[in-house]
Design an enzyme around this catalytic site. Structure first.
Site, PDB file in Angstrom:
ATOM      1  N   GLU A 286       0.880  -1.331   0.035  1.00 19.77           N
ATOM      2  CA  GLU A 286       0.061   0.178  -0.084  1.00 19.77           C
ATOM      3  C   GLU A 286       0.804   1.275  -0.020  1.00 19.77           C
ATOM      4  OE1 GLU A 286      -3.225  -0.246  -0.495  1.00 19.77           O
ATOM      5  OE2 GLU A 286      -2.711  -2.196  -0.878  1.00 19.77           O
ATOM      6  N   CYS A 320      -1.526   9.548   3.749  1.00 18.76           N
ATOM      7  CA  CYS A 320      -1.763   9.136   2.331  1.00 18.76           C
ATOM      8  C   CYS A 320      -2.858   9.314   1.695  1.00 18.76           C
ATOM      9  CB  CYS A 320      -1.481   7.385   2.299  1.00 18.76           C
ATOM     10  SG  CYS A 320      -2.587   6.432   3.266  1.00 18.76           S
TER      11      CYS A 320
HETATM   12  P1  NAD Z   1       8.831   4.790   3.421  1.00 18.62           P
HETATM   13  O1  NAD Z   1       8.792   4.135   2.255  1.00 18.62           O
HETATM   14  O2  NAD Z   1      10.020   5.610   3.570  1.00 18.62           O
HETATM   15  O3  NAD Z   1       9.087   3.768   4.714  1.00 18.62           O
HETATM   16  C1  NAD Z   1       8.150   2.939   4.931  1.00 18.62           C
HETATM   17  C2  NAD Z   1       8.759   1.526   5.679  1.00 18.62           C
HETATM   18  O4  NAD Z   1       9.685   0.981   4.783  1.00 18.62           O
HETATM   19  C3  NAD Z   1       9.736   2.345   6.628  1.00 18.62           C
HETATM   20  O5  NAD Z   1       9.608   1.251   7.780  1.00 18.62           O
HETATM   21  C4  NAD Z   1      11.085   2.134   6.333  1.00 18.62           C
HETATM   22  O6  NAD Z   1      12.162   1.856   7.193  1.00 18.62           O
HETATM   23  C5  NAD Z   1      10.976   0.872   5.403  1.00 18.62           C
HETATM   24  N1  NAD Z   1      12.092   0.830   4.254  1.00 18.62           N
HETATM   25  C6  NAD Z   1      12.493   1.846   3.864  1.00 18.62           C
HETATM   26  N2  NAD Z   1      13.498   1.217   2.606  1.00 18.62           N
HETATM   27  C7  NAD Z   1      13.425  -0.261   2.560  1.00 18.62           C
HETATM   28  C8  NAD Z   1      13.740  -1.231   2.155  1.00 18.62           C
HETATM   29  N3  NAD Z   1      14.634  -1.097   0.879  1.00 18.62           N
HETATM   30  N4  NAD Z   1      13.410  -2.386   2.232  1.00 18.62           N
HETATM   31  C9  NAD Z   1      12.494  -2.759   2.955  1.00 18.62           C
HETATM   32  N5  NAD Z   1      12.080  -1.747   3.934  1.00 18.62           N
HETATM   33  C10 NAD Z   1      12.438  -0.451   3.666  1.00 18.62           C
HETATM   34  O7  NAD Z   1       7.562   5.674   3.652  1.00 18.62           O
HETATM   35  P2  NAD Z   1       7.226   6.437   4.981  1.00 18.62           P
HETATM   36  O8  NAD Z   1       7.917   7.754   4.788  1.00 18.62           O
HETATM   37  O9  NAD Z   1       7.372   5.722   6.205  1.00 18.62           O
HETATM   38  O10 NAD Z   1       5.724   6.646   4.909  1.00 18.62           O
HETATM   39  C11 NAD Z   1       5.004   7.601   4.121  1.00 18.62           C
HETATM   40  C12 NAD Z   1       4.677   7.205   2.764  1.00 18.62           C
HETATM   41  O11 NAD Z   1       3.558   5.836   3.066  1.00 18.62           O
HETATM   42  C13 NAD Z   1       3.841   8.022   1.878  1.00 18.62           C
HETATM   43  O12 NAD Z   1       4.166   7.669   0.722  1.00 18.62           O
HETATM   44  C14 NAD Z   1       2.424   7.446   2.240  1.00 18.62           C
HETATM   45  O13 NAD Z   1       1.549   7.824   1.213  1.00 18.62           O
HETATM   46  C15 NAD Z   1       2.339   6.256   2.328  1.00 18.62           C
HETATM   47  N6  NAD Z   1       1.338   5.403   3.069  1.00 18.62           N
HETATM   48  C16 NAD Z   1       0.542   4.768   2.345  1.00 18.62           C
HETATM   49  C17 NAD Z   1      -0.590   4.091   3.049  1.00 18.62           C
HETATM   50  C18 NAD Z   1      -1.626   3.416   2.475  1.00 18.62           C
HETATM   51  O14 NAD Z   1      -2.523   2.851   2.869  1.00 18.62           O
HETATM   52  N7  NAD Z   1      -1.619   3.548   1.008  1.00 18.62           N
HETATM   53  C19 NAD Z   1      -1.032   4.346   4.378  1.00 18.62           C
HETATM   54  C20 NAD Z   1       0.248   5.378   5.074  1.00 18.62           C
HETATM   55  C21 NAD Z   1       1.179   5.712   4.613  1.00 18.62           C
END
Ligand code: NAD
Length: 515
Positions: A286, A320
């Site tokens: 997501e 999001c």
């Molecule tokens: P992010 O992608 O930076 O991080 C999300 C998670 O992924 C964190 O735990 C991070 O440590 C991990 N991560 C980073 N690099 C990785 C890798 N190479 N392998 C595995 N894991 C890794 O996102 P964020 O800044 O924490 O959250 C904001 C984003 O999330 C926005 O784009 C927002 O729209 C989205 N979001 C979407 C939903 C939805 O339901 N669609 C809900 C909440 C947030």
């Protein structure tokens, strides 16, 4: 008899009693700031030399907690623990698994304001936003527990004379749960327990900016009776631990919520079959949004302006589902823009410990820099009518910012900014407004403010988003009421909090017995 599911009510902070209770919780949690937290692997506390420090984004100098940091060796240990625990947990009756969720919900409900106060300190959430995050976590526990009971005996299938056919759902295996910081309680807890209640075991890697609230949740699961090894808590670097676990041969599925780029990277890596791997990994991803509110010419314009401002600036636009684009039909454009300007300028920005502040900080320095650079881009692309300034001397504060007269092709109309910035475009008619709204690679949420039934039905069919709302804002989906997930680059449309969500963590098995 099981009480039917009903969502957890939000706290009314205009009541002195509730406001006082929240102040007390803030005080209690403040006294606990700065403590150290270990990893939890197979029920054992593991302290590492390397740490992740979690700071209050509203007050950079305030240390919320220091958490041990997993490396690949510890991630491997956690994987072995989850792999072993799956042996028993997959056969644990669904009722027993669901009961742990119900018990956890009860524990959290009793400590509701305490959890919300942690969110105020660790994520910079204003009271009502923190309260909603905690309520949603409770909802996921209550809803998924009941959903599991509803599907525990599978689905009905036909049997011919002399045979007995069954169609059952069985768990997948070890899941890697990777959660974001913006709903550090609800999404972290919801994605974890959906995997657990369906009989899988889990490696939880919470976001590095919000690991403390995740630790507090693991404590609750333990108190509720979750056996060791079923959930292993391993905060760590996304690139180091995340990649390692995504690639691992024992990983059966990955449940990711976060940004588009990280989601796509995980999806790509998960498609590679590694030595010893005997399945195709399943990916639930997501991702981001660029969500639009469309205002029709026949509309309640006050409702439109209120919905835009609330959806754009609630939790500093860091949802999001947040409204980051507005498309207004020509005839009412000036009036709505003027009211949005007025409402936005009235918002008070500051530390969310003080409930008179509507807008708190953004999460960290990287977010602050990204958002402020988009504000500079916006100054080239549109007419700045509110905000446009930022201050990170104490915390990461960005003034709610509105750009009007923005071209639908502008970057601030296309790219996810993830902060308190909204861009407004004008459309010559309703059809054009929907076309502009759809002209993005995302497809998460959207809203239409209209009194015209024909236009509402037009949007119902053609506004291509996973969650579409009429005559309200585009944030605030409720578990079990508005299942949540998006189209296109917003992800796999898994619909968290919906009737099909748990099955994504299971596989169906047909058995046919000749009688
Ligand atoms: P992010 O992608 O930076 O991080 C999300 C998670 O992924 C964190 O735990 C991070 O440590 C991990 N991560 C980073 N690099 C990785 C890798 N190479 N392998 C595995 N894991 C890794 O996102 P964020 O800044 O924490 O959250 C904001 C984003 O999330 C926005 O784009 C927002 O729209 C989205 N979001 C979407 C939903 C939805 O339901 N669609 C809900 C909440 C947030």
């Amino acid at each position: 008899m099981m009480i039917p599911y009903k969502h957890e009510p939000f706290t009314d902070f205009t009541s002195n009693e509730h406001a006082d209770a929240y102040q007390t919780a803030l005080k209690q949690v403040k006294e606990q700031l700065g403590q150290e937290y270990p990893l939890i692997i197979n029920g054992e506390k593991v302290t590492t030399e390397q740490k992740i420090s979690s700071y209050n984004p509203a007050k950079k100098s305030e240390l919320v907690g220091v958490v041990s940091k997993a490396d690949q060796e510890l991630a491997e240990k956690a994987m072995q623990a989850a792999h072993t625990a799956f042996g028993e947990w997959q056969y644990t009756p669904a009722e027993v698994r669901a009961d742990i969720l119900f018990k956890a919900a009860a524990i959290i409900r009793r400590r509701k304001h305490e959890f919300s106060a942690w969110l105020t300190f660790e994520a910079g959430k204003p009271w009502n936003e923190a309260d909603a995050d905690t309520a949603e976590a409770i909802d996921f526990l209550e809803y998924y527990g009941r959903q599991m009971l509803a599907i525990k005996d599978g689905q009905p299938v036909e049997s011919r004379v002399g045979e007995f056919n069954r169609y059952d759902y069985i768990p997948l295996g070890v899941g890697v749960i990777i959660s974001p910081w913006n709903f550090p309680f609800a999404i972290m807890a919801g994605t974890t327990v959906a995997a657990v209640v369906t009989g899988n075991t889990v490696l939880l890697k919470p976001a590095s900016t919000t690991p403390v609230v995740a630790y507090k949740f693991i404590e609750v699961l333990e108190e509720a009776g979750l056996p060791a090894g079923v959930v292993n808590y391993i905060p760590g670097s996304g690139a180091e631990v995340g990649d390692y676990l995504v690639d691992h041969k024992h990983t059966r599925f990955i449940s990711f919520t976060g940004s588009r780029d990280v989601g796509l990277r995980i999806n790509q890596r998960a498609s590679v079959v590694n030595e010893g791997q005997i399945w195709i990994k399943r990916v639930i991803a997501e991702m981001g949004g660029k969500d639009t509110i469309v205002v029709d010419k026949e509309a309640d314009l006050e409702l439109a302006a209120q919905s835009i401002v609330k959806s754009a600036f609630g939790f500093s636009g860091q949802k999001c589902s947040a409204c980051s684009r507005v498309v207004i039909v020509d005839e009412v454009y000036d009036e709505v823009v003027a009211r949005v300007e007025e409402l936005t300028k009235a918002l008070q920005v500051g530390n969310p410990e003080d409930p008179t502040n509507y807008t708190g900080p953004v999460i960290d320095e990287a977010a602050f820099n990204k958002i402020t650079s988009y504000i500079e881009i916006g100054k080239e692309e549109g007419r700045l009518i509110a905000g446009g300034t930022a201050d990170q001397s104490e915390g990461y504060f960005v003034q709610p910012t509105v750009f009007a007269d923005v071209s639908p092709e502008a970057r601030i109309m296309k790219e996810e900014i993830f902060g308190p910035v909204v861009a407004i475009s004008k459309a010559s008619n309703f059809e054009e407004a929907i076309a502009i709204a759809n002209d993005t690679e995302y497809g998460l949420t959207g809203a239409v403010i209209s009194k015209n039934r024909t236009n509402i039905e037009y949007a119902r069919q053609r506004f291509h988003v996973g969650n579409l709302y009429f005559n309200r804002g585009c944030t605030g989906a409720i578990v079990g009421y508005q299942p949540f997930g998006g189209f296109n680059m917003s992800g796999t449309d898994s619909k968290a909090g919906g009737p099909d969500y748990l099955q994504l963590h299971m596989q169906a098995k047909t058995t046919s017995e000749t009688l």
